[in-house]
Design a protein around this motif. Structure first.
Motif, PDB file in Angstrom:
ATOM      1  N   HIS A  70       0.849  -1.360  -0.117  1.00  0.00           N
ATOM      2  CA  HIS A  70      -0.037  -0.063   0.109  1.00  0.00           C
ATOM      3  C   HIS A  70       0.885   1.278  -0.035  1.00  0.00           C
ATOM      4  O   HIS A  70       0.219   2.366  -0.072  1.00  0.00           O
ATOM      5  CB  HIS A  70      -0.835  -0.055   1.310  1.00  0.00           C
ATOM      6  N   HIS A  71       2.133   1.351   0.218  1.00  0.00           N
ATOM      7  CA  HIS A  71       2.998   2.316   0.330  1.00  0.00           C
ATOM      8  C   HIS A  71       4.237   2.124  -0.566  1.00  0.00           C
ATOM      9  O   HIS A  71       4.892   1.022  -0.576  1.00  0.00           O
ATOM     10  CB  HIS A  71       3.486   2.425   1.839  1.00  0.00           C
ATOM     11  N   LEU A  72       4.641   3.040  -1.392  1.00  0.00           N
ATOM     12  CA  LEU A  72       5.907   3.014  -2.290  1.00  0.00           C
ATOM     13  C   LEU A  72       7.195   3.116  -1.305  1.00  0.00           C
ATOM     14  O   LEU A  72       7.772   2.016  -1.550  1.00  0.00           O
ATOM     15  CB  LEU A  72       5.888   4.215  -3.183  1.00  0.00           C
ATOM     16  N   VAL A  73       7.037   3.676  -0.313  1.00  0.00           N
ATOM     17  CA  VAL A  73       8.056   3.583   0.806  1.00  0.00           C
ATOM     18  C   VAL A  73       7.637   3.133   2.081  1.00  0.00           C
ATOM     19  O   VAL A  73       6.695   3.905   2.803  1.00  0.00           O
ATOM     20  CB  VAL A  73       8.651   5.327   0.940  1.00  0.00           C
ATOM     21  N   PRO A  74       7.966   1.971   2.207  1.00  0.00           N
ATOM     22  CA  PRO A  74       7.318   1.193   3.657  1.00  0.00           C
ATOM     23  C   PRO A  74       7.623   2.026   4.750  1.00  0.00           C
ATOM     24  O   PRO A  74       8.683   2.523   4.883  1.00  0.00           O
ATOM     25  CB  PRO A  74       8.058   0.195   3.593  1.00  0.00           C
ATOM     26  N   GLY A  75       6.914   1.924   5.943  1.00  0.00           N
ATOM     27  CA  GLY A  75       7.139   2.716   7.000  1.00  0.00           C
ATOM     28  C   GLY A  75       6.161   3.518   7.141  1.00  0.00           C
ATOM     29  O   GLY A  75       5.373   4.279   6.234  1.00  0.00           O
ATOM     30  N   MET A  76       5.546   4.199   8.441  1.00  0.00           N
ATOM     31  CA  MET A  76       4.583   5.043   8.754  1.00  0.00           C
ATOM     32  C   MET A  76       5.141   6.073   9.073  1.00  0.00           C
ATOM     33  O   MET A  76       6.162   6.314  10.168  1.00  0.00           O
ATOM     34  CB  MET A  76       3.696   4.537   9.775  1.00  0.00           C
ATOM     35  N   PRO A  77       4.724   7.350   8.647  1.00  0.00           N
ATOM     36  CA  PRO A  77       5.438   8.683   8.978  1.00  0.00           C
ATOM     37  C   PRO A  77       5.539   9.227  10.528  1.00  0.00           C
ATOM     38  O   PRO A  77       6.241   9.812  10.814  1.00  0.00           O
ATOM     39  CB  PRO A  77       4.703   9.634   8.304  1.00  0.00           C
ATOM     40  N   PHE A  78       4.579   8.638  11.169  1.00  0.00           N
ATOM     41  CA  PHE A  78       4.532   9.037  12.622  1.00  0.00           C
ATOM     42  C   PHE A  78       5.105   8.129  13.737  1.00  0.00           C
ATOM     43  O   PHE A  78       5.285   8.236  14.824  1.00  0.00           O
ATOM     44  CB  PHE A  78       2.942   9.327  13.021  1.00  0.00           C
ATOM     45  N   MET A  79       5.725   7.107  13.050  1.00  0.00           N
ATOM     46  CA  MET A  79       6.824   6.163  13.842  1.00  0.00           C
ATOM     47  C   MET A  79       8.025   6.446  13.463  1.00  0.00           C
ATOM     48  O   MET A  79       8.402   6.804  12.075  1.00  0.00           O
ATOM     49  CB  MET A  79       6.387   4.846  13.556  1.00  0.00           C
ATOM     50  N   LYS A  80       9.038   5.748  14.321  1.00  0.00           N
ATOM     51  CA  LYS A  80      10.397   5.745  13.834  1.00  0.00           C
ATOM     52  C   LYS A  80      10.639   4.278  14.346  1.00  0.00           C
ATOM     53  O   LYS A  80      10.381   4.037  15.307  1.00  0.00           O
ATOM     54  CB  LYS A  80      11.300   6.724  14.567  1.00  0.00           C
ATOM     55  N   TYR A  81      11.638   3.814  13.649  1.00  0.00           N
ATOM     56  CA  TYR A  81      12.132   2.195  13.908  1.00  0.00           C
ATOM     57  C   TYR A  81      13.585   2.183  13.794  1.00  0.00           C
ATOM     58  O   TYR A  81      14.246   2.647  12.860  1.00  0.00           O
ATOM     59  CB  TYR A  81      11.691   1.409  12.955  1.00  0.00           C
ATOM     60  N   LEU A  82      14.203   2.009  15.101  1.00  0.00           N
ATOM     61  CA  LEU A  82      15.525   1.880  15.108  1.00  0.00           C
ATOM     62  C   LEU A  82      15.859   0.170  15.063  1.00  0.00           C
ATOM     63  O   LEU A  82      15.638  -0.546  15.950  1.00  0.00           O
ATOM     64  CB  LEU A  82      16.295   2.325  16.183  1.00  0.00           C
ATOM     65  N   ALA A  83      16.506   0.017  13.748  1.00  0.00           N
ATOM     66  CA  ALA A  83      17.096  -1.598  13.674  1.00  0.00           C
ATOM     67  C   ALA A  83      18.391  -1.815  14.153  1.00  0.00           C
ATOM     68  O   ALA A  83      19.173  -0.819  14.700  1.00  0.00           O
ATOM     69  CB  ALA A  83      17.023  -1.913  12.218  1.00  0.00           C
ATOM     70  N   GLN A  84      18.773  -3.082  14.440  1.00  0.00           N
ATOM     71  CA  GLN A  84      20.096  -3.383  14.938  1.00  0.00           C
ATOM     72  C   GLN A  84      21.310  -2.954  13.845  1.00  0.00           C
ATOM     73  O   GLN A  84      22.202  -2.869  14.387  1.00  0.00           O
ATOM     74  CB  GLN A  84      20.211  -4.870  15.371  1.00  0.00           C
ATOM     75  N   LEU A 156       9.960   2.490  17.793  1.00  0.00           N
ATOM     76  CA  LEU A 156      10.356   1.098  17.874  1.00  0.00           C
ATOM     77  C   LEU A 156      11.627   0.840  18.065  1.00  0.00           C
ATOM     78  O   LEU A 156      12.572   1.317  17.095  1.00  0.00           O
ATOM     79  CB  LEU A 156       9.679   0.435  16.587  1.00  0.00           C
ATOM     80  N   LEU A 157      12.377   0.255  18.990  1.00  0.00           N
ATOM     81  CA  LEU A 157      13.657   0.019  19.133  1.00  0.00           C
ATOM     82  C   LEU A 157      14.064  -1.562  19.295  1.00  0.00           C
ATOM     83  O   LEU A 157      13.596  -2.235  20.235  1.00  0.00           O
ATOM     84  CB  LEU A 157      14.136   0.769  20.732  1.00  0.00           C
ATOM     85  N   ASP A 158      14.930  -1.702  18.425  1.00  0.00           N
ATOM     86  CA  ASP A 158      15.306  -3.404  18.703  1.00  0.00           C
ATOM     87  C   ASP A 158      16.674  -3.324  19.336  1.00  0.00           C
ATOM     88  O   ASP A 158      17.661  -3.228  18.629  1.00  0.00           O
ATOM     89  CB  ASP A 158      15.438  -4.005  17.241  1.00  0.00           C
ATOM     90  N   GLU A 159      16.885  -3.861  20.512  1.00  0.00           N
ATOM     91  CA  GLU A 159      18.010  -3.920  21.197  1.00  0.00           C
ATOM     92  C   GLU A 159      18.952  -2.861  21.204  1.00  0.00           C
ATOM     93  O   GLU A 159      20.051  -2.846  20.620  1.00  0.00           O
ATOM     94  CB  GLU A 159      18.975  -5.287  20.687  1.00  0.00           C
ATOM     95  N   PRO A 160      18.298  -1.804  21.703  1.00  0.00           N
ATOM     96  CA  PRO A 160      19.074  -0.242  21.270  1.00  0.00           C
ATOM     97  C   PRO A 160      20.274   0.127  22.289  1.00  0.00           C
ATOM     98  O   PRO A 160      21.185   0.772  21.784  1.00  0.00           O
ATOM     99  CB  PRO A 160      17.802   0.506  21.777  1.00  0.00           C
TER     100      PRO A 160
END
Length: 309
Positions: A70-84, A156-160
């Motif tokens: 549903h989105h050309l660029v995945p991810g939601m603008p009101f969220m932030k995700y920090l991957a490892q 959203l933090l993954d093992e930050p």
């Protein structure tokens, strides 16, 4: 509020998350815990919109979270995700990485914001250093500042804190989680570290094999774990049969008692600074307890359980 309803996800035809249901109020810090491979990182990616659900729905307030279909660029603008993997640009400076998504229309405000965030993650002295010259722990701190730059509604933090030295970790945790509370930023942290869970999380969600097996207030889950698996995620734990019941008892809940008939044989002791962790044998079962003093190996000692039975 975050609402995850009846959500299922499969990766390469293998079921990864099954029947995930939970709600999270604004400003709440949720610790997402479970053994490696249980689905923690996948759940964070699902919530952020990096994958499409097989079934179910995810809403942030009234807005549905949708994936790549549903989105050309995945991810939601009101969220932030920090991957490892941090997602930093190595050939520009720390300050430029932190300010990457900040507007250039107000340069003074942008610079003030960068300085504020670098102070939060204790990286002020490295503002003009190129990221490629940093250590893994320093990169992780820059990545934390970067995801905080636009003050997301949900973080959203993954093992930050996994790459950060112990002497910095405690101070940094206090600053980060205090900042999130002050800004009322809702946060989900996937972690193996009991200090992330007990000291800073309001609620805990326990995953096993892609399924939620417990969820609730942190103190409640810790004090009354429903299984050995849940209790063990907080550290060493003893599974003791007592009067036809099975008790999950942490080492600090056992103390030496001269009058106790609950006797164990000391096998090994481990110095921990302010006390000793003692490994002992009870009915051919390993038992851990804490002691203020070193106890000789093979010594028989009585123990008392310091919880309501």
């Amino acid at each position: 509020m975050l609402t995850v309803s009846n959500s299922n996800f499969s990766y390469k035809d293998k079921s990864t998350l099954k029947d995930i249901n939970f709600k999270l109020e604004k400003g709440t810090n949720l610790a997402l815990i479970g053994e490696s491979g249980c689905g923690k990182s996948t759940l964070l990616k699902i919530i952020y919109g990096l994958y499409d659900l097989d079934e179910g729905e995810i809403f942030w307030n009234d807005q549905q979270v949708l994936g790549p279909k549903h989105h050309l660029v995945p991810g939601m603008p009101f969220m932030k995700y920090l991957a490892q993997d941090f997602d930093l640009m190595p050939f520009i400076t720390v300050a430029e990485n932190v300010g990457k998504y900040l507007s250039n229309f107000y340069p003074e405000e942008k610079q003030e914001r960068i300085i504020e965030l670098l102070e939060v993650v204790e990286m002020t002295d490295f503002a003009n250093e190129k990221v490629k010259y940093l250590s893994g722990g320093q990169m992780q701190r820059v990545a934390l500042a970067k995801v905080l730059a636009l003050e997301p509604e949900l973080l959203l933090l993954d093992e930050p804190f996994s790459h950060i030295d112990n002497f910095l970790k405690n101070s940094l945790r206090r600053k980060i989680f205090k900042y999130l509370k002050e800004k009322e930023i809702t946060c989900i942290v996937a972690t193996h570290d009991a200090n992330d869970i007990l000291s800073f999380s309001d609620e805990v969600l326990v995953l096993r094999n892609g399924t939620i097996i417990d969820v609730g207030e942190t103190r409640e889950i810790y004090s009354y774990p429903g299984s050995f698996y849940v209790a063990s995620l907080f550290g060493e734990v003893n599974e003791i049969k007592w009067e036809d019941n099975v008790l999950y008892v942490y080492p600090h809940q056992l103390e030496v008692s001269e009058n106790s008939t609950f006797e164990v044989v000391v096998k090994e002791t481990y110095f921990r600074g302010n006390n000793y962790l003692v490994e002992a044998i009870f009915n051919n079962q390993i038992v851990f307890f804490e002691s203020r003093y070193d106890i000789p190996v093979q010594r028989i000692v009585g123990l008392q359980i310091k919880i309501d039975l």
